[in-house]
Design a protein around this motif. Structure first.
Motif, PDB file in Angstrom:
ATOM      1  N   GLU B  86     -28.559  21.388  -5.033  1.00 21.25           N
ATOM      2  CA  GLU B  86     -28.754  20.669  -3.778  1.00 21.25           C
ATOM      3  C   GLU B  86     -27.964  21.335  -2.650  1.00 21.25           C
ATOM      4  O   GLU B  86     -28.432  21.419  -1.506  1.00 21.25           O
ATOM      5  CB  GLU B  86     -28.310  19.205  -3.945  1.00 21.25           C
ATOM      6  CG  GLU B  86     -28.799  18.258  -2.874  1.00 21.25           C
ATOM      7  CD  GLU B  86     -30.327  18.155  -2.807  1.00 21.25           C
ATOM      8  OE1 GLU B  86     -30.989  18.356  -3.831  1.00 21.25           O
ATOM      9  OE2 GLU B  86     -30.833  17.897  -1.705  1.00 21.25           O
ATOM     10  N   PRO B 141     -39.831  14.129  -7.816  1.00 25.43           N
ATOM     11  CA  PRO B 141     -38.387  14.369  -7.754  1.00 25.43           C
ATOM     12  C   PRO B 141     -37.849  14.344  -6.333  1.00 25.43           C
ATOM     13  O   PRO B 141     -38.526  14.775  -5.403  1.00 25.43           O
ATOM     14  CB  PRO B 141     -38.230  15.762  -8.373  1.00 25.43           C
ATOM     15  CG  PRO B 141     -39.586  16.390  -8.304  1.00 25.43           C
ATOM     16  CD  PRO B 141     -40.576  15.274  -8.359  1.00 25.43           C
ATOM     17  N   GLN B 142     -36.639  13.840  -6.186  1.00 24.09           N
ATOM     18  CA  GLN B 142     -36.007  13.717  -4.874  1.00 24.09           C
ATOM     19  C   GLN B 142     -34.710  14.512  -4.803  1.00 24.09           C
ATOM     20  O   GLN B 142     -33.765  14.144  -4.102  1.00 24.09           O
ATOM     21  CB  GLN B 142     -35.775  12.231  -4.543  1.00 24.09           C
ATOM     22  CG  GLN B 142     -37.079  11.456  -4.397  1.00 24.09           C
ATOM     23  CD  GLN B 142     -37.974  12.044  -3.303  1.00 24.09           C
ATOM     24  OE1 GLN B 142     -37.529  12.317  -2.193  1.00 24.09           O
ATOM     25  NE2 GLN B 142     -39.250  12.277  -3.629  1.00 24.09           N
ATOM     26  N   SER B 143     -34.671  15.600  -5.556  1.00 23.51           N
ATOM     27  CA  SER B 143     -33.569  16.557  -5.440  1.00 23.51           C
ATOM     28  C   SER B 143     -34.167  17.923  -5.724  1.00 23.51           C
ATOM     29  O   SER B 143     -35.191  18.028  -6.405  1.00 23.51           O
ATOM     30  CB  SER B 143     -32.455  16.246  -6.449  1.00 23.51           C
ATOM     31  OG  SER B 143     -32.934  16.391  -7.778  1.00 23.51           O
ATOM     32  N   SER B 144     -33.535  18.964  -5.198  1.00 21.96           N
ATOM     33  CA  SER B 144     -34.071  20.308  -5.428  1.00 21.96           C
ATOM     34  C   SER B 144     -34.008  20.660  -6.912  1.00 21.96           C
ATOM     35  O   SER B 144     -34.915  21.307  -7.448  1.00 21.96           O
ATOM     36  CB  SER B 144     -33.302  21.335  -4.596  1.00 21.96           C
ATOM     37  OG  SER B 144     -33.552  21.096  -3.221  1.00 21.96           O
ATOM     38  N   VAL B 147     -36.998  19.074  -8.517  1.00 21.37           N
ATOM     39  CA  VAL B 147     -38.217  19.814  -8.160  1.00 21.37           C
ATOM     40  C   VAL B 147     -38.289  21.102  -8.981  1.00 21.37           C
ATOM     41  O   VAL B 147     -39.347  21.448  -9.529  1.00 21.37           O
ATOM     42  CB  VAL B 147     -38.233  20.126  -6.643  1.00 21.37           C
ATOM     43  CG1 VAL B 147     -39.266  21.191  -6.310  1.00 21.37           C
ATOM     44  CG2 VAL B 147     -38.499  18.843  -5.855  1.00 21.37           C
TER      45      VAL B 147
END
Lengths: 322, 322
Positions: B86, B141-144, B147
């Motif tokens: 992140e 997904p809500q984080s790198s 993802v």
């Protein structure tokens, strides 16, 4: 407004460019439309605001030239289509994944958080599916094209979440009736079985009449692309991928509509010859969607399939069985 | 059997190597275990079958050296962890996406369709979620990190479908209690708030007591990795990604279990100091799963969280409040 369209010389890109030049976007006029494509449009677009950059999207230097500070919006249509991505895995990865990343990186480097409209596909879905795909149905693609598009969706989502771009991904239905020549998309027949008979030519249908598809006309697809260009990103929230509305039509119904519009002799120009490779890919795609979120967001579908055929005839010349 | 473990010097990789050396896989002995990692294991593994290749997984030449015709199984654990991915988007992409692709390409080049076990994470999920994540819940997904892991899942699925590898992706719960030092995972505290107090040290908890997590002990995670190595791919069918079973435990319950096992004085060593960055990432992850498919396939979960703490004490020394 300044719009860059990758694959801009393709039928959808060129149609989008013409629409943008003629109508602008949501009341705003368009100052410049750059078509980034290896080829030039089949029919030249006679508008001083439209320019063509002849380059491959997997060439970083070309992207650097074509996408600059002036670029407010990027519509990323260029792709290796489904049949070809299945036949040549490495080419599909290079164009559909790597070049998409290059474009996203270039957009990020601008520092202006440009709107990026990315086109994904019903091919992002596969495996066991509900009768109607819901807005939260998972993507379990069963073709390399679908996997590559699903990767693009994830990237567009994360680049947006990170504030690098303002992205929207549209999962396009199969476009029918696509003008021009057949291509290497597994869905190419969904246009060919209408377009060729109307032009007095025979057509081969590689799947059975009961195969059902999720369809949208080129005109409707262009309307949805234009809508995506100006859509308020806040309305999309954290989920930047939209299942577009469409029509659920079986191959038998498509040919029935052709018969209704152009007569039995025209419809009789379709011959059936099953192609297991095409059939496997196409039947892995869903054929019906709720598309509730898209409708709420203002995206549109065609009225019925016969209207799509009539619109194709009106735009591309008539060869009825009369 | 010949196993290559990327990130093999990490706590999970080294524990897996020890287990494989000691017990083999499903009745088969292991002839060679190659740990591919930049660092050497913190505690040397004294077994002639275990060797260490000091290299970065993003180095193609190193992969070519480490993965050869003799490599029957690849367990790909190496990753840039959630907090770091992140903070450094490009590093995360380079290691979690690009190096994963290099490994898959190397596996494909062998031509032997090797088993590849890839570790994904609960971080593949995010956004609006059901109370219990089902086996067909979509990945948003809500984080790198999430993802990047979801991209790896898609690639493992497609490389398998194409017949290049025989892949299995395990979505691991948060591992607790992880031995060793804190790391840059957003979930690092889920081990730290147990490990440090047991070692007589203070610990900072960056989230509130009602944050609930999906947990698994290192020992249980190793059992599941071993199971994945020998699992019949046909049982997985077209969906190669498995949500592992786990325990749904709140931070308050974790500290309660610590109190139960080691006493109130030990539990009092945890201090709360909220970190919004960690909190945002961790609370985007689901905290409960049905994991039905994984249980049917033979994957396992721990009995309860107090047992996990007791097992950690048994393996890593005891510092109770006595």
């Amino acid at each position: 407004m300044n719009v860059l369209i990758t694959g801009g010389a393709g039928f959808l890109g060129a149609a989008l460019a013409r629409r943008l030049a003629a109508q602008g976007v949501a009341g705003r006029s368009v100052e410049r439309i750059t078509l980034l494509d290896r080829a030039a449009p089949a029919q030249p677009i006679d508008d001083p605001r439209v320019c063509h950059v002849a380059a491959d999207i997997s060439d970083p230097a070309a992207l650097e030239r074509a996408i600059g500070e002036h670029t407010g919006t990027i519509v990323h249509l260029a792709a290796v289509v489904s049949g070809q991505a299945e036949a040549d895995f490495d080419l599909g990865m290079r164009v559909n994944v790597d070049a998409t990343r290059l474009i996203l990186e270039r957009a990020r480097a601008l520092g202006t958080r440009p709107r990026v409209v990315f086109t994904s596909s019903v091919a992002a879905f596969g495996g066991p599916l509900p009768a109607r795909v819901a807005d939260d149905t998972r993507a379990l693609p069963q073709s390399s094209y679908g996997v590559q598009k699903a990767i693009g969706e994830l990237l567009v989502g994360d680049y947006t979440r990170k504030g690098y771009i303002d992205g929207v991904t549209l999962r396009l239905p199969t476009i029918s009736v696509r003008p021009g020549a057949p291509n290497k998309a597994a869905s190419s027949f969904a246009s060919g079985i209408i377009r060729e008979p109307l032009a007095g030519l025979p057509a081969v249908c590689p799947v059975s009449t009961d195969v059902r598809m999720w369809l949208q006309s080129p005109d409707c697809a262009v309307s949805n692309l234009v809508h995506a260009i100006s859509l308020d990103g806040a309305l999309l929230g954290i989920d930047r991928t939209v299942n577009l509305p469409g029509l659920s039509v079986s191959v038998g119904e498509m040919i029935g509509a052709l018969r209704e519009v152009a007569g039995a002799d025209v419809a009789a120009r379709v011959r059936f010859e099953r192609d297991p490779v095409v059939e496997r890919i196409v039947t892995s795609w869903p054929s019906d969607f709720t598309a509730e979120r898209a409708r709420t967001l203002g995206f549109v579908a065609d009225r019925d399939y016969a209207s799509i055929i009539r619109a194709h005839l009106a735009s591309h010349g008539v060869h009825t069985a009369a």
